[in-house]
Design a protein around this motif. Structure first.
Motif, PDB file in Angstrom:
ATOM      1  N   ALA A 730       0.834  -1.205   0.000  1.00 18.15           N
ATOM      2  CA  ALA A 730       0.000   0.000   0.000  1.00 18.15           C
ATOM      3  C   ALA A 730       0.866   1.252   0.000  1.00 18.15           C
ATOM      4  CB  ALA A 730      -0.930  -0.006   1.203  1.00 18.15           C
ATOM      5  N   HIS A 731       1.927   1.257   0.801  1.00 19.82           N
ATOM      6  CA  HIS A 731       2.821   2.412   0.844  1.00 19.82           C
ATOM      7  C   HIS A 731       3.579   2.569  -0.480  1.00 19.82           C
ATOM      8  CE1 HIS A 731       2.464   4.085   4.890  1.00 19.82           C
ATOM      9  NE2 HIS A 731       2.271   2.839   5.331  1.00 19.82           N
ATOM     10  N   ALA A 732       3.924   1.470  -1.123  1.00 17.76           N
ATOM     11  CA  ALA A 732       4.605   1.547  -2.418  1.00 17.76           C
ATOM     12  C   ALA A 732       3.683   2.161  -3.473  1.00 17.76           C
ATOM     13  CB  ALA A 732       5.059   0.162  -2.860  1.00 17.76           C
ATOM     14  N   LEU A 733       2.416   1.764  -3.463  1.00 20.09           N
ATOM     15  CA  LEU A 733       1.453   2.371  -4.392  1.00 20.09           C
ATOM     16  C   LEU A 733       1.304   3.861  -4.102  1.00 20.09           C
ATOM     17  CD1 LEU A 733      -1.315  -0.388  -4.377  1.00 20.09           C
ATOM     18  CD2 LEU A 733       0.068   0.290  -6.353  1.00 20.09           C
ATOM     19  N   HIS A 734       1.236   4.186  -2.837  1.00 16.68           N
ATOM     20  CA  HIS A 734       1.133   5.596  -2.454  1.00 16.68           C
ATOM     21  C   HIS A 734       2.354   6.367  -2.933  1.00 16.68           C
ATOM     22  CE1 HIS A 734       1.465   9.092   0.234  1.00 16.68           C
ATOM     23  NE2 HIS A 734       0.144   9.042   0.327  1.00 16.68           N
ATOM     24  N   GLY A 735       3.530   5.785  -2.763  1.00 17.34           N
ATOM     25  CA  GLY A 735       4.764   6.443  -3.198  1.00 17.34           C
ATOM     26  C   GLY A 735       4.833   6.635  -4.693  1.00 17.34           C
ATOM     27  N   ALA A 736       4.162   5.758  -5.449  1.00 22.14           N
ATOM     28  CA  ALA A 736       4.126   5.883  -6.905  1.00 22.14           C
ATOM     29  C   ALA A 736       3.055   6.863  -7.370  1.00 22.14           C
ATOM     30  CB  ALA A 736       3.866   4.513  -7.536  1.00 22.14           C
ATOM     31  N   GLY A 737       2.377   7.505  -6.430  1.00 22.20           N
ATOM     32  CA  GLY A 737       1.355   8.486  -6.783  1.00 22.20           C
ATOM     33  C   GLY A 737      -0.043   7.937  -6.798  1.00 22.20           C
ATOM     34  N   LEU A 738      -0.197   6.603  -6.689  1.00 20.98           N
ATOM     35  CA  LEU A 738      -1.523   5.979  -6.730  1.00 20.98           C
ATOM     36  C   LEU A 738      -2.103   5.934  -5.316  1.00 20.98           C
ATOM     37  CD1 LEU A 738      -0.690   3.116  -9.242  1.00 20.98           C
ATOM     38  CD2 LEU A 738      -1.888   5.256  -9.714  1.00 20.98           C
ATOM     39  N   VAL A 739      -2.458   7.123  -4.827  1.00 16.84           N
ATOM     40  CA  VAL A 739      -2.898   7.261  -3.442  1.00 16.84           C
ATOM     41  C   VAL A 739      -4.170   6.456  -3.193  1.00 16.84           C
ATOM     42  CG1 VAL A 739      -3.707   8.915  -1.713  1.00 16.84           C
ATOM     43  CG2 VAL A 739      -1.853   9.543  -3.286  1.00 16.84           C
ATOM     44  N   TRP A 740      -5.124   6.584  -4.079  1.00 18.48           N
ATOM     45  CA  TRP A 740      -6.401   5.886  -3.885  1.00 18.48           C
ATOM     46  C   TRP A 740      -6.195   4.375  -3.923  1.00 18.48           C
ATOM     47  CZ3 TRP A 740      -9.576   2.691  -6.886  1.00 18.48           C
ATOM     48  CH2 TRP A 740     -10.882   2.524  -6.400  1.00 18.48           C
ATOM     49  N   ASP A 741      -5.330   3.886  -4.824  1.00 23.98           N
ATOM     50  CA  ASP A 741      -5.077   2.450  -4.926  1.00 23.98           C
ATOM     51  C   ASP A 741      -4.427   1.919  -3.657  1.00 23.98           C
ATOM     52  OD1 ASP A 741      -5.416   1.575  -8.061  1.00 23.98           O
ATOM     53  OD2 ASP A 741      -4.909   3.671  -7.817  1.00 23.98           O
ATOM     54  N   GLY A 742      -3.459   2.688  -3.122  1.00 26.73           N
ATOM     55  CA  GLY A 742      -2.804   2.251  -1.898  1.00 26.73           C
ATOM     56  C   GLY A 742      -3.760   2.194  -0.733  1.00 26.73           C
ATOM     57  N   ALA A 743      -4.556   3.247  -0.578  1.00 19.20           N
ATOM     58  CA  ALA A 743      -5.531   3.265   0.513  1.00 19.20           C
ATOM     59  C   ALA A 743      -6.587   2.179   0.314  1.00 19.20           C
ATOM     60  CB  ALA A 743      -6.191   4.639   0.590  1.00 19.20           C
ATOM     61  N   GLY A 744      -6.977   1.959  -0.942  1.00 15.19           N
ATOM     62  CA  GLY A 744      -7.970   0.925  -1.225  1.00 15.19           C
ATOM     63  C   GLY A 744      -7.476  -0.465  -0.879  1.00 15.19           C
ATOM     64  N   LEU A 745      -6.208  -0.730  -1.188  1.00 14.58           N
ATOM     65  CA  LEU A 745      -5.644  -2.039  -0.855  1.00 14.58           C
ATOM     66  C   LEU A 745      -5.659  -2.261   0.656  1.00 14.58           C
ATOM     67  CD1 LEU A 745      -4.160  -4.641  -1.563  1.00 14.58           C
ATOM     68  CD2 LEU A 745      -2.024  -3.326  -1.597  1.00 14.58           C
ATOM     69  N   ALA A 746      -5.219  -1.252   1.406  1.00 11.65           N
ATOM     70  CA  ALA A 746      -5.212  -1.390   2.869  1.00 11.65           C
ATOM     71  C   ALA A 746      -6.628  -1.537   3.412  1.00 11.65           C
ATOM     72  CB  ALA A 746      -4.524  -0.174   3.499  1.00 11.65           C
ATOM     73  N   GLY A 747      -7.561  -0.749   2.860  1.00 12.84           N
ATOM     74  CA  GLY A 747      -8.939  -0.820   3.339  1.00 12.84           C
ATOM     75  C   GLY A 747      -9.591  -2.158   3.040  1.00 12.84           C
ATOM     76  N   GLN A 748      -9.371  -2.688   1.840  1.00 14.62           N
ATOM     77  CA  GLN A 748      -9.958  -3.979   1.486  1.00 14.62           C
ATOM     78  C   GLN A 748      -9.345  -5.111   2.306  1.00 14.62           C
ATOM     79  OE1 GLN A 748     -12.425  -5.121  -0.715  1.00 14.62           O
ATOM     80  NE2 GLN A 748     -13.049  -2.976  -0.622  1.00 14.62           N
ATOM     81  N   ALA A 749      -8.043  -5.008   2.558  1.00 14.21           N
ATOM     82  CA  ALA A 749      -7.404  -6.016   3.406  1.00 14.21           C
ATOM     83  C   ALA A 749      -8.012  -5.981   4.811  1.00 14.21           C
ATOM     84  CB  ALA A 749      -5.899  -5.770   3.463  1.00 14.21           C
ATOM     85  N   ALA A 750      -8.339  -4.762   5.280  1.00 13.00           N
ATOM     86  CA  ALA A 750      -8.903  -4.615   6.619  1.00 13.00           C
ATOM     87  C   ALA A 750     -10.246  -5.326   6.743  1.00 13.00           C
ATOM     88  CB  ALA A 750      -9.058  -3.134   6.956  1.00 13.00           C
ATOM     89  N   ILE A 751     -11.076  -5.211   5.730  1.00 12.80           N
ATOM     90  CA  ILE A 751     -12.399  -5.819   5.856  1.00 12.80           C
ATOM     91  C   ILE A 751     -12.392  -7.306   5.511  1.00 12.80           C
ATOM     92  CG2 ILE A 751     -13.535  -3.614   5.360  1.00 12.80           C
ATOM     93  CD1 ILE A 751     -14.082  -4.589   2.565  1.00 12.80           C
ATOM     94  N   ARG A 752     -11.228  -7.797   5.025  1.00 17.04           N
ATOM     95  CA  ARG A 752     -11.149  -9.223   4.699  1.00 17.04           C
ATOM     96  C   ARG A 752     -10.499 -10.038   5.823  1.00 17.04           C
ATOM     97  NH1 ARG A 752     -11.844 -10.173  -0.973  1.00 17.04           N
ATOM     98  NH2 ARG A 752     -12.265  -8.198  -2.045  1.00 17.04           N
ATOM     99  N   THR A 753      -9.880  -9.352   6.776  1.00 25.19           N
ATOM    100  CA  THR A 753      -9.253 -10.093   7.866  1.00 25.19           C
ATOM    101  C   THR A 753     -10.272 -10.400   8.955  1.00 25.19           C
ATOM    102  OG1 THR A 753      -7.461 -10.057   9.498  1.00 25.19           O
ATOM    103  CG2 THR A 753      -8.576  -7.960   9.056  1.00 25.19           C
ATOM    104  N   LYS A 754     -10.042 -11.498   9.636  1.00 27.30           N
ATOM    105  CA  LYS A 754     -10.921 -11.875  10.744  1.00 27.30           C
ATOM    106  C   LYS A 754     -10.375 -11.394  12.079  1.00 27.30           C
ATOM    107  CE  LYS A 754     -12.582 -15.985   8.325  1.00 27.30           C
ATOM    108  NZ  LYS A 754     -12.708 -17.471   8.335  1.00 27.30           N
ATOM    109  N   ASP A 755      -9.164 -10.851  12.044  1.00 28.22           N
ATOM    110  CA  ASP A 755      -8.539 -10.376  13.270  1.00 28.22           C
ATOM    111  C   ASP A 755      -8.917  -8.916  13.501  1.00 28.22           C
ATOM    112  OD1 ASP A 755      -5.939  -8.877  14.513  1.00 28.22           O
ATOM    113  OD2 ASP A 755      -6.197 -10.893  15.365  1.00 28.22           O
ATOM    114  N   ARG A 756      -9.592  -8.679  14.606  1.00 25.35           N
ATOM    115  CA  ARG A 756     -10.094  -7.332  14.890  1.00 25.35           C
ATOM    116  C   ARG A 756      -8.978  -6.299  14.956  1.00 25.35           C
ATOM    117  NH1 ARG A 756     -14.273  -3.719  14.821  1.00 25.35           N
ATOM    118  NH2 ARG A 756     -14.333  -2.418  16.695  1.00 25.35           N
TER     119      ARG A 756
END
Length: 856
Positions: A730-756
């Motif tokens: 996510a940070h690598a995508l952000h560093g490449a300028g793809l801010v929305w993609d980086g945040a989206g990856l982190a956000g989607q990973a968050a809702i896919r994990t079972k660990d609170r």
């Protein structure tokens, strides 16, 4: 004895002067107040100013003051001499510049002899020697009172007097500009035109009563001065030599005529007629006389190589039929050329007028086609240009080819445009023909033909246009065969070379547009932004390229995830995408879809995709269409409507294969196609695109970043969430300028994990990547909830916040239920309660409120 005098007597006390007669500028205040304070005090003064500046009005006011104080007022020397001895009196002489020599010398004797109260008014010209001596004699006692034009405050005060109400400063400024601030013209305008009429957008029009009164004053001018004023009103030159050429008189004679006009207050300090005067003169001059003078003016200007558009434009507005005249026809042709960069619409009208005045239609057809293209009338432009191209006797065929090639590119036919440029390079060369043929060939996958043309391109004069074209061709070739940094550097140089050409650059695509597209594909968003800003500032390509540059600029905030800025920029660039040519319409609708998709606004997304269908059908999947196409792929997946994208995606695959799968162009499309596969949960398709990205990772930096992120996505689809690898990707995508993609990856990973704990940590990661301030949250073991404030904790329960986070992340009710081990019906019940608690009536309103509550 009595001496003849042409002076006018000052108005008698008690007379009813017209409003214009009593307007006095600030310079009159001093002497008026001085005499009013002590009428019996000796005063000898000269009041000087052009006609209409208030001399007569001031003398009338002084006469009133003297008479009310019991003094006798005289207007001639003889009258003063024959008045009774010892009787207090004042001599007020108007138009002293018109007195004969004897009268002026008699006045000088009177002043020199100690006459107590003498006030003379005169114009600055004519100034015979006796008058100059008299002014100098008086000037030794007190400075000459010089009357000037009214300033803005004085005009505003006059407006208040006439209407009884104050007016905004713009109205006063408009009146002052129209009249030059000449007091008589200001009053004449205000007494004949209502305040409302002063604000008409089409301009101030003088009524007949004002024209009749002005005509009376024109009769007071000498014949040559009247002729001179007519020429100046028609836009003629103010230089005495050139003006003399027009009038067929010596420049010394012209100088005297212009002095007369200055002294009459009809022209400004540069000898240009005031707008009031210009309109009045034109209205009072017959159409035939205007044409006669204009014909002479145009001929002289053409011989000098000077501009003629300003002279001829009023003829277009007159609405009268033009005579067949070779001089006017040549003038209109030249005016069309002059108008083209700034006003192509005016240029079209000028070329039409040239035909009306006798120019053969074919002689201006190519230039008219260019003007029509620049106004956006592409169908008309290409029809006209094609007629010129096929007629070997037609002039300017190279211009017609350039017009046709440009229109074809804008209409989404890059291959046809390239063919025309290549044919032109062999038969009718123009600067940049081979270069744009190369761009079109590379753009459509014909790399070997492009390389042959590059190798055999003929050398021409090293102009800015040819230099920009050469760099452009080499840059686009490097983008598919070399490295991204080298290609981008070459293309940025091409864009810089084209900037001085500005609006006159007519090409299928501008170097700035090509450079920005390449920069967007390789993640150099700052470079894209800078290149486009410079192109817009220099107006490179004129009106035809203006929208393209502004549309491309919207990609920068969109890819960075700033949908507010993207939406505002898009709204400023385009009013109605349906009115755009195919290439720009494809870009505009894709941008619209991208904004709606990122905002999770499904209704807006449906509208955008509906508008994109026609644009996709009309435009082939060339290199410059890959970015819009990639955005629409995700939009189609989100709507569950992807079949219509099958043909252009096959074309895109074939194009990239023909070019050898260049990483710069192929990686962003593969990345978006992977995103689309994620949306529909197609793991197999996602793996295919991840493999493609893996193959490209070694040749381009952005491709490597996307490849790493793609691997993380595959693991997410398999249910594997590794917080560290997600964060790194996510940070690598952000560093490449793809801010929305980086945040989206982190956000989607968050809702896919079972660990609170992992979910909350990754949600905070997503927020920080979006530039949001992290929200303080407590560990699940604590009793507190997730939220930025106690007030928000009161709005939603902990379970409702969990449901809201997952729904906001894009999960369906079924997916949320599976994650939280509750039924989809229960999820729907929670959402219903949340909508009620947040007072939201629609899903879109709910999502916007949740974004504000839980993400912002």
């Amino acid at each position: 004895m009595n001496h003849p005098s042409a002076t006018r007597p000052a108005p008698e006390a008690g007379s009813a002067p017209q409003p214009w007669q009593v307007v006095q500028p600030r310079a009159a205040t001093g002497i008026r107040e001085e005499i009013a304070a002590s009428p019996s005090k000796p005063v000898v003064a000269v009041i000087r100013g052009p006609g209409g500046y208030g001399k007569t009005a001031l003398l009338a006011e002084l006469a009133r003051i003297y008479r009310e104080a019991g003094l006798t007022v005289h207007h001639e020397v003889d009258a003063l001499r024959h008045s009774g001895e010892g009787q207090p009196s004042a001599l007020l002489v108007d138009d002293a510049h018109l007195l004969d020599e004897a009268s002026l010398r008699e006045l000088a004797e009177l002043v020199d002899g100690g006459a107590p109260r003498v006030v003379l008014a005169c114009r600055p010209w004519p100034c015979p020697e006796p008058l100059a001596e008299l002014v100098a004699l008086v000037g030794r006692r007190r400075p000459v009172v010089s009357l000037e034009e009214l300033n803005l405050d004085e005009v505003a005060a006059r407006l208040r007097e006439v209407s009884g109400t104050p007016h905004d400063p713009d109205t006063a400024e408009r009146v002052r500009a129209f009249t030059g601030g000449v007091p008589a013209l200001v009053s004449r305008l205000l007494e004949s035109v209502s305040p409302e009429e002063l604000l008409r957008p089409e301009g101030i029009r003088l009524p007949q009563r004002a024209l009749d009164r002005f005509e009376e004053e024109l009769r007071g001018l000498g014949e040559l001065a009247r002729r001179c004023l007519t020429v100046l009103a028609l836009g003629g030159p103010t230089h005495p030599v050139l003006l003399g050429t027009v009038l067929d008189v010596e420049s010394t004679v012209v100088s005297r005529a212009t002095e007369e006009l200055r002294a009459a207050g009809l022209v400004d300090t540069g000898d240009a007629a005031h707008p009031f005067v210009r309109e009045a003169v034109l209205a009072l001059t017959s159409w035939q006389r205007r044409l006669e003078v204009l014909r002479v003016l145009v001929r002289i200007q053409l011989d000098r190589g000077a501009e003629v558009a300003g002279l001829l434009r009023p003829l277009l507005e007159a609405g009268s039929a033009l005579p067949t005249d070779p001089v006017l026809a040549s003038g209109f042709e030249a005016a069309g050329e002059e108008s083209l960069p700034e006003s192509p619409e005016l240029a079209v009208r000028m070329f039409d007028a040239a035909v009306g005045a006798g120019s053969p239609a074919l002689s201006v057809a190519a230039r008219r086609a260019r003007a029509a293209a620049m106004t956006g009338r592409l169908d008309e432009a290409v029809r006209t240009a094609d007629r010129v191209i096929v007629d070997e006797s037609a002039p300017d065929r190279d211009t017609a080819i350039r017009v046709s090639a440009t229109v074809l590119a804008h209409r989404g036919l890059p291959e046809r445009s390239a063919e025309l440029c290549r044919w032109s390079a062999r038969h009718l060369p123009w600067a940049g023909d081979a270069a744009h043929a190369v761009v079109g060939l590379v753009d459509t996958g014909r790399i070997s033909e492009a390389e042959q043309l590059l190798a055999s391109a003929a050398e021409g004069p090293p102009t800015s246009v040819s230099g920009a074209g050469e760099q452009l061709a080499r840059g686009i070739h490097e983008s598919v065969t070399g490295s991204a940094p080298e290609a981008l550097s070459t293309l940025v140089r091409a864009a810089s070379l084209a900037e001085p050409v500005g609006a006159e650059l007519l090409v299928p695509d501008t170097p700035a547009a090509v450079a920005a597209t390449v920069a967007l594909h390789c993640g150099e968003f700052d470079v894209a932004e800078s290149v486009l800003e410079r192109a817009v500032r220099a107006d490179v390509g004129g009106p035809l390229a203006r929208t393209r540059h502004r549309l491309l600029a919207v990609w920068v905030p969109l890819l960075r995830g700033d949908t507010i800025a993207a939406r505002n920029t898009l709204g400023g660039a385009v009013e109605d995408p349906a009115e755009l040519p195919a290439r720009d319409r494809l870009t505009a609708t894709a941008l619209d879809a991208g904004i709606a998709s990122r905002d999770n606004d499904m209704e807006a997304l449906r509208r955008a995709v509906a508008g994109a269908r026609r644009a996709v059908a009309e435009h082939p999947a060339d290199l410059f269409a890959l970015l819009p196409l990639s955005e629409l792929v995700v939009a189609g997946a989100r709507l569950g409507d992807r079949e219509w994208l099958g043909p252009p995606l096959r074309e895109a695959r074939e194009l990239l294969a023909a070019l050898g799968e260049p990483a710069l162009w192929a990686a962003p499309l593969s990345w978006r196609r992977l995103q689309a596969a994620v949306v529909v949960g197609d793991r197999e398709n996602a793996a295919e695109h991840a493999t493609a990205l893996r193959a490209l990772a070694g040749s381009e930096q952005l491709a490597a970043v996307l490849s790493t992120a793609a691997e993380v996505w595959l693991r997410l689809l398999d249910g594997e969430v590794d917080e560290r690898s997600v964060r790194q990707a996510a940070h690598a995508l952000h560093g490449a300028g793809l801010v929305w993609d980086g945040a989206g990856l982190a956000g989607q990973a968050a809702i896919r994990t079972k660990d609170r704990g992992t979910m909350l940590a990754l949600l905070e990661c997503a927020r920080s990547l979006q530039g949001k301030t992290p929200r303080p949250y407590r560990h699940p073991a604590d009793t507190g909830g997730v939220g930025p404030s106690g007030q928000e904790r009161e709005l939603l329960s902990e379970r409702e916040r969990e449901v809201a986070e997952l729904v906001l992340g894009g999960m369906t009710y079924k997916q949320v239920g599976q994650r939280l081990f509750i039924s989809a019906k229960t999820v729907e019940h929670h959402i219903g309660r949340i909508k009620q608690r947040l007072d939201c009536s629609t899903r879109e309103e709910l999502l916007a409120r949740l974004r504000s509550l839980l993400v912002d």
